[in-house]
Scaffold this active site. Structure first.
Site, PDB file in Angstrom:
ATOM      1  N   GLU A 210     -42.850  -7.897  13.819  1.00  0.00           N
ATOM      2  CA  GLU A 210     -42.078  -9.028  13.388  1.00  0.00           C
ATOM      3  C   GLU A 210     -41.226  -9.283  14.123  1.00  0.00           C
ATOM      4  O   GLU A 210     -41.239 -10.351  15.227  1.00  0.00           O
ATOM      5  CB  GLU A 210     -41.924  -8.782  11.879  1.00  0.00           C
ATOM      6  CG  GLU A 210     -42.932  -9.055  11.014  1.00  0.00           C
ATOM      7  CD  GLU A 210     -42.844  -8.994   9.409  1.00  0.00           C
ATOM      8  OE1 GLU A 210     -42.030  -9.762   9.130  1.00  0.00           O
ATOM      9  OE2 GLU A 210     -43.585  -8.204   9.017  1.00  0.00           O
TER      10      GLU A 210
HETATM   11  C1  HEC Z   1     -43.482 -12.898  12.172  1.00  0.00           C
HETATM   12  C2  HEC Z   1     -43.359 -13.654  10.824  1.00  0.00           C
HETATM   13  C3  HEC Z   1     -42.060 -13.166  10.059  1.00  0.00           C
HETATM   14  C4  HEC Z   1     -40.799 -13.068  10.197  1.00  0.00           C
HETATM   15  C5  HEC Z   1     -40.142 -13.078  11.443  1.00  0.00           C
HETATM   16  C6  HEC Z   1     -40.153 -12.914   8.826  1.00  0.00           C
HETATM   17  N1  HEC Z   1     -41.030 -12.569   7.672  1.00  0.00           N
HETATM   18 FE1  HEC Z   1     -40.809 -12.330   6.004  1.00  0.00          FE
HETATM   19  N2  HEC Z   1     -42.747 -12.159   5.650  1.00  0.00           N
HETATM   20  C7  HEC Z   1     -43.882 -12.508   6.817  1.00  0.00           C
HETATM   21  C8  HEC Z   1     -44.872 -11.887   6.023  1.00  0.00           C
HETATM   22  C9  HEC Z   1     -46.483 -11.804   6.599  1.00  0.00           C
HETATM   23  C10 HEC Z   1     -44.756 -11.435   4.778  1.00  0.00           C
HETATM   24  C11 HEC Z   1     -46.030 -10.666   3.817  1.00  0.00           C
HETATM   25  C12 HEC Z   1     -46.104  -9.151   4.313  1.00  0.00           C
HETATM   26  C13 HEC Z   1     -46.525  -8.391   3.061  1.00  0.00           C
HETATM   27  O1  HEC Z   1     -46.743  -8.831   2.167  1.00  0.00           O
HETATM   28  O2  HEC Z   1     -47.034  -7.263   3.739  1.00  0.00           O
HETATM   29  C14 HEC Z   1     -43.433 -11.698   4.564  1.00  0.00           C
HETATM   30  C15 HEC Z   1     -42.695 -11.312   3.444  1.00  0.00           C
HETATM   31  C16 HEC Z   1     -41.430 -11.637   3.209  1.00  0.00           C
HETATM   32  C17 HEC Z   1     -40.825 -11.637   1.845  1.00  0.00           C
HETATM   33  C18 HEC Z   1     -41.457 -11.459   0.261  1.00  0.00           C
HETATM   34  C19 HEC Z   1     -41.514 -12.594  -0.563  1.00  0.00           C
HETATM   35  C20 HEC Z   1     -42.419 -12.253  -1.835  1.00  0.00           C
HETATM   36  O3  HEC Z   1     -42.408 -12.933  -2.622  1.00  0.00           O
HETATM   37  O4  HEC Z   1     -42.713 -11.042  -1.811  1.00  0.00           O
HETATM   38  C21 HEC Z   1     -39.652 -12.151   2.043  1.00  0.00           C
HETATM   39  C22 HEC Z   1     -38.279 -12.043   0.992  1.00  0.00           C
HETATM   40  C23 HEC Z   1     -39.223 -12.215   3.367  1.00  0.00           C
HETATM   41  N3  HEC Z   1     -40.569 -11.962   3.973  1.00  0.00           N
HETATM   42  C24 HEC Z   1     -38.047 -12.473   4.111  1.00  0.00           C
HETATM   43  C25 HEC Z   1     -37.781 -12.605   5.391  1.00  0.00           C
HETATM   44  C26 HEC Z   1     -36.664 -12.433   5.943  1.00  0.00           C
HETATM   45  C27 HEC Z   1     -35.236 -12.285   5.220  1.00  0.00           C
HETATM   46  C28 HEC Z   1     -36.809 -12.365   7.395  1.00  0.00           C
HETATM   47  C29 HEC Z   1     -35.942 -12.224   8.394  1.00  0.00           C
HETATM   48  C30 HEC Z   1     -35.037 -10.917   8.529  1.00  0.00           C
HETATM   49  C31 HEC Z   1     -38.281 -12.290   7.477  1.00  0.00           C
HETATM   50  N4  HEC Z   1     -38.856 -12.543   6.193  1.00  0.00           N
HETATM   51  C32 HEC Z   1     -38.785 -12.372   8.801  1.00  0.00           C
HETATM   52  C33 HEC Z   1     -43.579 -12.928   7.783  1.00  0.00           C
HETATM   53  C34 HEC Z   1     -42.399 -12.921   8.425  1.00  0.00           C
END
Ligand code: HEC
Ligand code: HEC
Length: 349
Positions: free
Chosen positions: A149
């Site tokens: 990520e």
């Molecule tokens: C490259 C793309 C990417 C980036 C950059 C990213 N995310 Fe995500 N995020 C995802 C993905 C894909 C998931 C689901 C992963 C899983 O469930 O295994 C996720 C899951 C989440 C969730 C969970 C939501 C839920 O309802 O369960 C949150 C909150 C979140 N991210 C916040 C963030 C934050 C804060 C950052 C920065 C620090 C961030 N993400 C950076 C792709 C990204």
């Protein structure tokens, strides 16, 4: 469910209060249109919007903390490449998702799962598709350090932020005597995320008593959602999720979902967290693997009942819905998107 002591923030100020005050009768009009609809007024009560955002006692809301969290959320310097920010994958223009089938991370690496929305996560109880984080604070630092990520070791990030005078100052103001730490980075980001709440949608105006707010098709769709189509057994409450895990019978892949986190429980194989349905029409493609592109396709999946296997949720069974009823369910889901206020971009320090 949310009755532990917390600080809170009014949503939309006086406006939402008026709504609660106006939440009177006008509920009975539709009851006649569907004899099997049960008690519509009682059904509608289950979907009333809260008037306040809950914050945990150990990370209370302050405007400066939320503002700092927003700055971090939008800042690509949190990634190794300087290209990925949280907002790259949780983009307000796509309902806080990214429009990709599955997320694309550092060096264009295609990840295994679809980016979920961060809307209404203040009310979330468990995080990620497989529930591997227990709080937004715990979740927030995961993507920063995950190689696919943002690929940024925490100590490197802390040093980098310390080298930016504006961040030194902001952290010093929000966390006097502590400054830039992993915990404070997470606390700020989580506080910002809790302020991301879906706007009042036509559906909410209907719940509050405005019979003209949504179409008759959508009203029938709401009743189907709660009765014959059985959607509400998992998509419950005003955010439309039980924050629990179910196998809905999508084609099997290597990804076994919740079973990887909690092994040895057969029902958790291929079980993923129920997504909320707010702003759903902005958030295609759908499902943890982004395998469906339209809401019609999603409803057709439920009509067919999913792939039969031991882990299939007992609430999944084929549903006899006419084409008109499929249309009504989809019309209902379209009423869950409101007019979002434009999200301003933070000026980065
Ligand atoms: C490259 C793309 C990417 C980036 C950059 C990213 N995310 Fe995500 N995020 C995802 C993905 C894909 C998931 C689901 C992963 C899983 O469930 O295994 C996720 C899951 C989440 C969730 C969970 C939501 C839920 O309802 O369960 C949150 C909150 C979140 N991210 C916040 C963030 C934050 C804060 C950052 C920065 C620090 C961030 N993400 C950076 C792709 C990204
Ligand atoms: C047994 C629980 C259950 C029932 C019943 C159920 N859902 Fe779901 N729904 C889920 C889960 C779990 C997912 C995510 C599955 C995945 O990605 O593996 C989901 C995904 C969705 C999505 C995609 C959301 C997104 O953000 O990708 C929509 C839309 C949806 N459901 C609508 C409905 C409708 C409409 C009904 C009734 C016809 C319904 N659901 C019935 C549990 C359920």
């Amino acid at each position: 469910m949310h009755n532990i002591s917390r600080s809170s923030l009014m949503i939309g100020g006086a406006l939402s209060l008026c709504w609660v005050a106006g939440m009177a009768a006008a509920d009975t009009q539709l009851a006649a249109t569907d004899a099997a609809g049960g008690d519509l007024a009682a059904m509608k009560k289950l979907y009333q919007r809260p008037t306040e955002i809950p914050f945990p006692a150990d990370n209370p809301y302050t405007p400066a903390k939320a503002e700092l969290g927003k700055t971090l959320f939008f800042d690509p310097r949190l990634s190794r490449s300087g290209v990925q920010a949280c907002v790259s994958c949780h983009n307000p223009s796509f309902g806080w998702e990214d429009g990709h089938t599955t997320a694309v991370g550092e060096n264009m690496l295609v990840l295994g799962r679809n980016s979920p929305t961060i809307i209404n996560r203040a009310w979330g109880e468990i995080f990620f598709w497989d529930g591997r984080a227990a709080s937004l604070e715990e979740q927030a630092t995961g993507p920063i350090t995950a190689p696919g990520e943002m690929n940024m070791p925490m100590d490197v990030l802390i040093e980098k932020l310390k080298g930016i005078a504006g961040y030194q100052r902001k952290f010093g103001q929000v966390f006097p005597g502590e400054g830039i730490t992993e915990r404070n980075i997470a606390a700020s980001i989580a506080t910002f995320e809790r302020t991301v709440v879906s706007a009042e949608a036509p559906f909410d105006r209907w719940i509050a008593g405005d019979e003209k707010a949504i179409s008759e098709d959508a009203k029938r769709g709401f009743i189907l959602f709660n009765t014959k189509a059985n959607c509400a057994s998992c998509h419950s409450g005003w955010t439309f999720t039980d924050d629990s895990f179910h196998d809905i019978g999508l084609p099997a892949t290597d990804d076994i979902g919740r079973a990887k986190i909690v092994p040895g429980v057969p029902e958790l194989e291929y079980a993923f967290k129920t997504p909320g349905l707010r702003n759903i029409d902005q958030r295609a493609p759908y499902m943890h693997d982004g395998s469906m592109t339209t809401l019609e396709e999603v409803v057709q999946h439920y009509v067919d009942g999913g792939i039969q296997r031991p882990s299939l949720d007992p609430d999944m069974r084929p549903i006899a819905l006419s084409d008109q009823e499929v249309k009504e369910l989809v019309a209902f889901m379209h009423t869950l998107t409101g007019q979002d206020r434009p999200m301003t971009l933070p000026v980065l320090p």
